[in-house]
Design a protein around this motif. Structure first.
Motif, PDB file in Angstrom:
ATOM      1  N   ASP A 254       0.816  -1.219   0.000  1.00 31.54           N
ATOM      2  CA  ASP A 254       0.000   0.000   0.000  1.00 31.54           C
ATOM      3  C   ASP A 254       0.847   1.264   0.000  1.00 31.54           C
ATOM      4  N   ASP A 255       1.998   1.237   0.682  1.00 32.85           N
ATOM      5  CA  ASP A 255       2.780   2.456   0.822  1.00 32.85           C
ATOM      6  C   ASP A 255       4.196   2.380   0.272  1.00 32.85           C
ATOM      7  N   THR A 256       4.666   1.186  -0.144  1.00 36.47           N
ATOM      8  CA  THR A 256       6.058   1.040  -0.554  1.00 36.47           C
ATOM      9  C   THR A 256       6.172   0.128  -1.761  1.00 36.47           C
ATOM     10  N   VAL A 257       7.048   0.501  -2.687  1.00 35.84           N
ATOM     11  CA  VAL A 257       7.465  -0.400  -3.758  1.00 35.84           C
ATOM     12  C   VAL A 257       8.818  -0.969  -3.358  1.00 35.84           C
ATOM     13  N   ILE A 258       8.894  -2.292  -3.244  1.00 30.73           N
ATOM     14  CA  ILE A 258      10.108  -2.965  -2.795  1.00 30.73           C
ATOM     15  C   ILE A 258      10.710  -3.703  -3.977  1.00 30.73           C
ATOM     16  N   VAL A 259      11.971  -3.413  -4.259  1.00 34.56           N
ATOM     17  CA  VAL A 259      12.672  -4.067  -5.358  1.00 34.56           C
ATOM     18  C   VAL A 259      13.841  -4.841  -4.793  1.00 34.56           C
ATOM     19  N   ARG A 260      13.918  -6.117  -5.173  1.00 33.30           N
ATOM     20  CA  ARG A 260      15.015  -6.981  -4.710  1.00 33.30           C
ATOM     21  C   ARG A 260      15.733  -7.542  -5.926  1.00 33.30           C
ATOM     22  N   GLY A 261      17.006  -7.832  -5.741  1.00 30.05           N
ATOM     23  CA  GLY A 261      17.756  -8.417  -6.841  1.00 30.05           C
ATOM     24  C   GLY A 261      19.113  -8.892  -6.391  1.00 30.05           C
ATOM     25  N   ASN A 262      19.849  -9.477  -7.316  1.00 29.18           N
ATOM     26  CA  ASN A 262      21.186  -9.992  -7.053  1.00 29.18           C
ATOM     27  C   ASN A 262      22.160  -9.416  -8.060  1.00 29.18           C
ATOM     28  N   LEU A 263      23.385  -9.293  -7.613  1.00 37.68           N
ATOM     29  CA  LEU A 263      24.455  -8.846  -8.479  1.00 37.68           C
ATOM     30  C   LEU A 263      25.629  -9.779  -8.240  1.00 37.68           C
ATOM     31  N   ASP A 264      25.946 -10.644  -9.196  1.00 39.62           N
ATOM     32  CA  ASP A 264      27.004 -11.605  -8.961  1.00 39.62           C
ATOM     33  C   ASP A 264      27.975 -11.727 -10.132  1.00 39.62           C
ATOM     34  N   SER A 265      28.020 -10.722 -10.978  1.00 40.21           N
ATOM     35  CA  SER A 265      29.007 -10.724 -12.053  1.00 40.21           C
ATOM     36  C   SER A 265      30.153  -9.794 -11.699  1.00 40.21           C
ATOM     37  N   LEU A 266      31.359 -10.139 -12.161  1.00 44.49           N
ATOM     38  CA  LEU A 266      32.519  -9.304 -11.901  1.00 44.49           C
ATOM     39  C   LEU A 266      32.343  -7.923 -12.511  1.00 44.49           C
ATOM     40  N   LEU A 267      31.712  -7.854 -13.683  1.00 46.66           N
ATOM     41  CA  LEU A 267      31.461  -6.575 -14.323  1.00 46.66           C
ATOM     42  C   LEU A 267      30.573  -5.704 -13.454  1.00 46.66           C
ATOM     43  N   GLY A 268      29.522  -6.313 -12.896  1.00 45.25           N
ATOM     44  CA  GLY A 268      28.616  -5.552 -12.054  1.00 45.25           C
ATOM     45  C   GLY A 268      29.287  -5.070 -10.786  1.00 45.25           C
ATOM     46  N   LEU A 269      30.097  -5.931 -10.158  1.00 47.20           N
ATOM     47  CA  LEU A 269      30.792  -5.540  -8.944  1.00 47.20           C
ATOM     48  C   LEU A 269      31.778  -4.414  -9.230  1.00 47.20           C
ATOM     49  N   ALA A 270      32.462  -4.498 -10.370  1.00 45.38           N
ATOM     50  CA  ALA A 270      33.416  -3.444 -10.718  1.00 45.38           C
ATOM     51  C   ALA A 270      32.718  -2.103 -10.851  1.00 45.38           C
TER      52      ALA A 270
END
Length: 373
Positions: A254-270
């Protein structure tokens, strides 16, 4: 200590995108056209609960529970249909008298209403516009931020220091986004090497320099240190590029949009540490196995309400040792555009320059960690 042990808490950027994907173990089997089980001795029933709202461009996830009340293992295929067209499916094998769960995902291309069917359930799902770009723009316009912060760390160290380090901390950060100044206070409960103590850490930033004073609860005097860095390194996360994530999903309340995800690539971490002077070097990036994140956006104000990271690390250098484990950081944004006091006390400037009170030489576990001895 901050740079060697809490480098994992760098909040340079949050990476967020809607990417479709499937989870669960897949076992290809022969099933009939309705996707029913392939063994007459198995009796698999599937059920699911469908959310009525979704976010366009970010994964909509449905978890299907498959229960086998038969005396033999069976395979069951479940499909996710949108507007009469199957968009995802998964076959799951369920042991006799057992149960399994499988997640089906879909990305709605744009805002609107969609008819979603899965496991005999059907509902109309309203996909709203992705609020993250607007939240980023809104956060870019704030002048001050007050944030409540929590962090925890559980690392196993090997090297100059051996053993398990457990840290739980909480505090408050005050940020002047116009003057590029900040003041953060944290209280950390630390356990390491048979020692258990509470550490108070106060940090100020101004004009390219971070000033830190810290002491343990049983010490009378502070220790001081300074570091040349940037405001981006100490400010809370507000910039949200929309790429380089996987298995993202959104939940709308009702009051919040919650977004979850993962980041597990070396490119993404960099990309996280690309603009961070205090982040790990290029050779250390492969020590970060993965990062899970969760972001909340207030539906009424369109401000970020909180950001949470959970990082898995393997072999990161920590004070002459290597550490493996996890680090979690939670930031809740509680006030915007209210007056904040970020002035650096004269005693801190003098202590950091060596002209003030002498620092403590207490032979505590924290001193050993700072010195690597």
């Amino acid at each position: 200590m901050k740079q060697s042990l809490l480098v994992l808490a760098v909040a340079g950027t949050v990476l967020l995108a809607g990417c479709s994907g499937l989870t669960g173990s897949e076992t290809p089997t022969a099933t009939d056209e309705n996707g029913t089980e392939d063994s007459p001795a198995a009796s698999v029933e599937a059920s699911a609960t469908l959310d009525a709202e979704a976010v366009a461009g970010i994964g909509y996830a449905v978890t299907v529970d498959a229960v086998n009340e038969g005396e033999a293992a069976g395979n069951h295929t479940v499909g996710l249909s949108v507007d009469g067209e199957q968009v995802a499916s998964k076959t799951v094998r369920v042991d006799a008298n057992g149960e399994r769960s499988v997640t089906l995902r879909h990305v709605f291309p744009g805002p609107g209403e969609y008819t979603v069917e899965v496991a005999g359930e059907s509902t109309t799902v309203t996909a709203i516009e992705n609020p993250l770009p607007a939240a980023r723009e809104r956060m870019d316009g704030v002048e001050t931020i007050v944030a409540e912060k929590r962090q925890s760390m559980n690392l196993t160290l090997q090297g100059q220091q051996n053993g398990r380090m457990i840290m739980r901390g909480e505090g408050t950060g005050r940020y002047d986004m116009v003057a590029n100044q900040s003041y953060t206070t944290m209280e950390n409960d630390i356990e390491f090497g048979g020692f258990s103590f509470v550490q108070q850490v106060d940090t100020w930033y101004a004009n390219g320099t971070e000033y830190e004073r810290s002491k343990n609860e049983n010490e009378m005097e502070y220790e001081y240190e300074t570091e040349e860095t940037t405001f981006d390194d100490v400010a809370p996360t507000t910039d949200i590029p929309l790429e380089l994530t996987n298995r993202s999903r959104a939940t709308v309340t009702d009051d919040t949009v919650i977004v979850r995800g993962n980041l597990d690539s070396l490119l993404g971490l960099a990309s996280i540490f690309a603009n961070s002077s205090s982040g790990p070097g290029e050779n250390a990036l492969d020590k970060f196995e993965s990062m899970r994140f969760e972001i909340g956006v207030d539906r009424e104000t369109n401000y970020l309400s909180y950001v949470e990271f959970d990082m898995q690390i393997d072999g990161l250098e920590v004070s002459g040792s290597t550490g493996s484990g996890n680090f979690t950081m939670y930031t809740e944004f509680v006030e915007f555009d209210t007056p904040v006091d970020t002035a650096i006390p004269q005693s801190v400037r003098e202590g950091a320059s060596g002209t003030g009170m002498a620092t403590s030489s207490s032979a505590t576990a924290s001193a050993a960690l700072r010195d690597g001895s």
